[in-house]
Design an enzyme around this catalytic site. Structure first.
Site, short mmCIF file in Angstrom:
data_model
loop_
_atom_site.label_atom_id
_atom_site.label_comp_id
_atom_site.label_asym_id
_atom_site.label_seq_id
_atom_site.Cartn_x
_atom_site.Cartn_y
_atom_site.Cartn_z
N GLU A 111 0.82 -1.22 0.00
CA GLU A 111 0.00 0.00 0.00
C GLU A 111 0.85 1.26 0.00
O GLU A 111 0.53 2.26 -0.67
CB GLU A 111 -0.94 0.00 1.21
CG GLU A 111 -2.13 -0.97 1.11
CD GLU A 111 -1.76 -2.43 1.33
OE1 GLU A 111 -0.60 -2.71 1.70
OE2 GLU A 111 -2.64 -3.30 1.15
N HIS A 115 -11.35 -6.04 9.00
CA HIS A 115 -12.06 -5.86 7.73
C HIS A 115 -13.36 -5.11 7.96
O HIS A 115 -14.31 -5.26 7.19
CB HIS A 115 -12.37 -7.21 7.07
CG HIS A 115 -11.18 -7.93 6.53
ND1 HIS A 115 -10.28 -8.59 7.33
CD2 HIS A 115 -10.72 -8.07 5.26
CE1 HIS A 115 -9.34 -9.12 6.58
NE2 HIS A 115 -9.58 -8.82 5.32
#
Ligand SMILES: Cc1ncc(C[n+]2csc(CCOP(=O)(O)OP(=O)(O)O)c2C)c(N)n1
Length: 665
Positions: free
Chosen positions: A404, A471
């Site tokens: 990322e 998540h």
């Protein structure tokens, strides 16, 4: 006098005498500037100084080997990059004194600046992200097929950062034309190489990335220049990254004030004998290309140039600014272009709306690149980019490695090099792995050096899907805190499509939150064609008289459910839609009308949007309030996996009671 041994080190090849002399003068200038700076530092006329004395051959050789329209990304010891690109010296001196003729309007110090005029991209303090930016710049070069090389610097200390690994890996997987230049100068602050890494040579790491690598004598200007010229030419024709380890030595302290006590004297002596400028001067003297008299002429010329330019910088008045001036530079000025929707509509899901907004933006902007994990053939884990490669190809819809930080930095690099980027975080939770470049590189860029970051980071977020602590987060408050970022958070398909298109048009960095639980549960009639909606405008979903409910994202639907069950409640329901900029006008107008406000959010309470909103309402609407402002948020725990625990965690089930309590106050 030069020793034969020293002169033997230099291989002239077919370099002209003019080039040989030019390289000398290019090295002499930063050395003389630095010597002057050391004096000024002692006189208290400049602040910190990070010295590059003894390392000049690298910056000069690399910069001289690139063409002036090729990007170069230096670090804190690379004055030679700036002087070789022939930036007028008074501008550098002004920069170091925080004056207006510098490059950052007094907002950033030392070498933390770049300039598009000279194709230089400056570092941020965090070192590593610079490497990923180079990958992005190189990607843009490759996509434009302009046959440009690009060079980026790092110290050996910086190679220990994850960013180094990520950037090299991406560049290798994508065959990007970048020269990754490690200046191995023996120490990272006080840390010797033996405590920094445990391989023989850092160049060996190239193998692990599937990348060609070379070791170069960083104190030998001819070796640096000829080798880098050859490699730059090669990657222009055959795009690929190359790792270069330049062996050199840091002859002074990390910064001047910190000294060199921890460096053994023998090491200092050994490297002093290999001073790149002295050695090269001796070589030129030996070859008869330079005489002491001519050398003196050069020195006098440079001294004059330094003094004249210093004079200009010292005479320049100290910078002044106003608060509004400073605030106006946080974001790039941009006039929103409204594109109205056509009449034809289709009833689609939230997820389809995001996908359409993105697809139509790809059609509109030829220079828009999508990057993310599994976004190409697989279509992304939520299928937002399903079949996009059939329309736009794999060059524009790019699967990324799991990295990322480097991809955020690369997105910024694309923007620096004139393109646009949308990055998909696979889950908003993973943004923590790209946090540094978002809050430090993207957010601060325009304010620091007038460089916008035309990047949208898509953030599939939120709970209610039984996905556990990693998540399910809705982490918008990590970003609304940071000046320079825009944060958008739609609750409906119509808004999602129009706001995403607008976010992509906006040249500033935007975090675009998409609630996963809404993706496939919320439908709406949405125009089939492209349209935009303005950022920073709330939508008033219901109008009433007794209370103002302020919310965003999935929590808007909780409020709608509750109002549906309690039709007697006369409330304004405000869906913020965007959190930065924030529609304070809509909020205050409503609260002044109703006299009561409840803020409902999915995020936990402390340090959240609702806390700031509450304070703002108190400060701006106090006389109109008939009750304390109520904040309703989820629990101060990580988000649990089990569905019943998750339901208990969420503020959803407590909203009705809180609303009734406040109405009854
Ligand atoms: C992420 C981060 N951690 C720590 C620092 C503090 N710091 C600044 S420069 C430096 C040493 C860098 O060493 P190296 O990369 O070898 O470059 P050199 O200074 O030797 O040229 C350190 C520890 C920083 N700027 N950024």
């Amino acid at each position: 006098m030069p020793t034969t041994e020293q002169t033997m080190l230099y291989k002239k090849g077919n370099l002209t005498n003019e080039t040989l002399i030019s390289l000398y003068k290019k090295m002499l200038k930063p050395r003389m500037i630095e010597e002057k700076m050391l004096i000024l530092l002692r006189q208290g006329k400049i602040s910190k100084w990070f010295g590059g004395i003894g390392q000049e051959a690298i910056a000069i050789g690399v910069t001289f080997a690139l063409t002036k329209d090729e990007y170069i990304l230096p670090m804190h010891r690379n004055l030679g990059v700036f002087t070789t690109r022939e930036i007028p010296l008074y501008r550098l001196f002004s920069q170091w004194q925080g004056k207006a003729n510098g490059f950052t309007k007094g907002r950033d110090r030392s070498f933390h600046f770049g300039t598009q005029e000279f194709n230089i991209v400056g570092m941020i303090s965090h070192l590593g992200p610079q490497l990923g930016v180079a990958s992005g710049i190189a990607l843009a070069n490759k996509l434009k097929e302009n046959k440009h090389a690009c060079a980026v610097f790092t110290g050996e200390g910086g190679t220990s950062e994850g960013d180094f690994h990520e950037a090299l890996n991406v560049a290798s997987v994508w065959s990007l034309p970048v020269l990754f230049c490690i200046e191995n100068n023996g120490y990272g602050l006080s840390t010797p190489t033996s405590e920094q890494y445990n391989c023989e040579d850092l160049a060996d790491r190239g193998k692990g990335y599937g990348m060609e690598s070379h070791i170069i004598d960083g104190n030998n200007i001819l070796e640096v220049y000829t080798k880098v010229s050859e490699l730059a030419e090669s990657i222009r024709e055959n795009p690929r990254p190359i790792l270069l380890e330049f062996k050199t030595f840091r002859m002074r302290g990390h910064e001047e004030a910190s000294g060199t006590k921890y460096v053994p004297q023998e090491l200092m002596d050994e490297w002093a004998a290999k001073d790149p400028l002295d050695m090269y001067r001796n070589f030129l003297l030996f070859e008869g290309l330079l005489t002491s008299q001519i050398d003196q002429v050069y020195k006098t010329q440079i001294t004059d140039e330094i003094n004249e330019n210093l004079q200009l910088a010292f005479e320049e008045e100290k910078i002044t600014s106003t608060k509004s001036n400073e605030l106006n530079d946080v974001y790039q000025n941009y006039t929103y272009q409204e594109v109205n929707p056509n009449n034809k509509e289709e009833n689609i899901r939230f997820v389809d709306a995001v996908s359409e907004g993105l697809k139509q933006s790809m059609e509109k902007h030829d220079d828009l690149i999508i990057m993310g994990q599994d976004v190409a053939e697989y279509g992304g884990v939520f299928k937002i980019t399903d079949k996009f490669i059939d329309f736009f190809g794999k060059e524009r819809v790019r699967n990324t490695p799991i990295c990322e930080s480097a991809i955020v930095a690369a997105a910024y690099g694309l923007s620096v090099n004139g393109m646009k980027a949308v990055m998909e975080m696979q889950f908003a939770d993973f943004v923590s792995s790209g946090f540094n470049p978002i809050v430090n590189l993207l957010a601060k860029s325009h304010y620091r050096w007038n460089q916008n970051a035309d990047v949208v980071v898509r953030m599939p977020c939120g709970a209610g899907v039984g996905a556990g602590p990693f998540h399910s987060q809705t982490n918008e408050a990590w970003f609304t805190k940071t000046p320079g970022l825009k944060v958008v958070y739609p609750a409906f398909p119509y808004d999602a499509k129009g706001l995403l298109a607008a976010a992509i048009n906006d040249p500033n960095p935007v975090l675009f939150f998409e609630h996963k639980a809404l993706y496939r549960s919320v439908y709406q009639d949405v125009p089939t064609d492209y349209y935009t909606l303005p950022l920073g405008k709330a939508s008033v979903l219901k109008e009433g008289t007794d209370i103002t409910i302020i919310s965003y994202g999935a929590a808007v639907h909780w409020a709608l459910d509750t109002l549906g069950k309690n039709p007697e409640v006369s409330a304004d329901l405000i869906d913020l839609r965007s959190l930065q900029p924030l529609d304070t006008e809509a909020i205050y107008a409503s609260v002044k009308k109703t006299g009561k406000a409840i803020i409902l959010q999915e995020d936990s309470l402390f340090g959240s949007i609702s806390s700031d909103l509450s304070a703002m309402i108190m400060e701006n609407c106090f006389e109109y309030l008939d009750a304390p402002v109520k904040r309703l948020a989820s629990m101060e725990t990580p988000i649990p996996f089990d569905q019943s625990l998750e339901q208990q965690y969420l503020a959803k089930n407590e909203f009705e009671a809180a609303l009734m309590d406040l109405l009854a106050y």
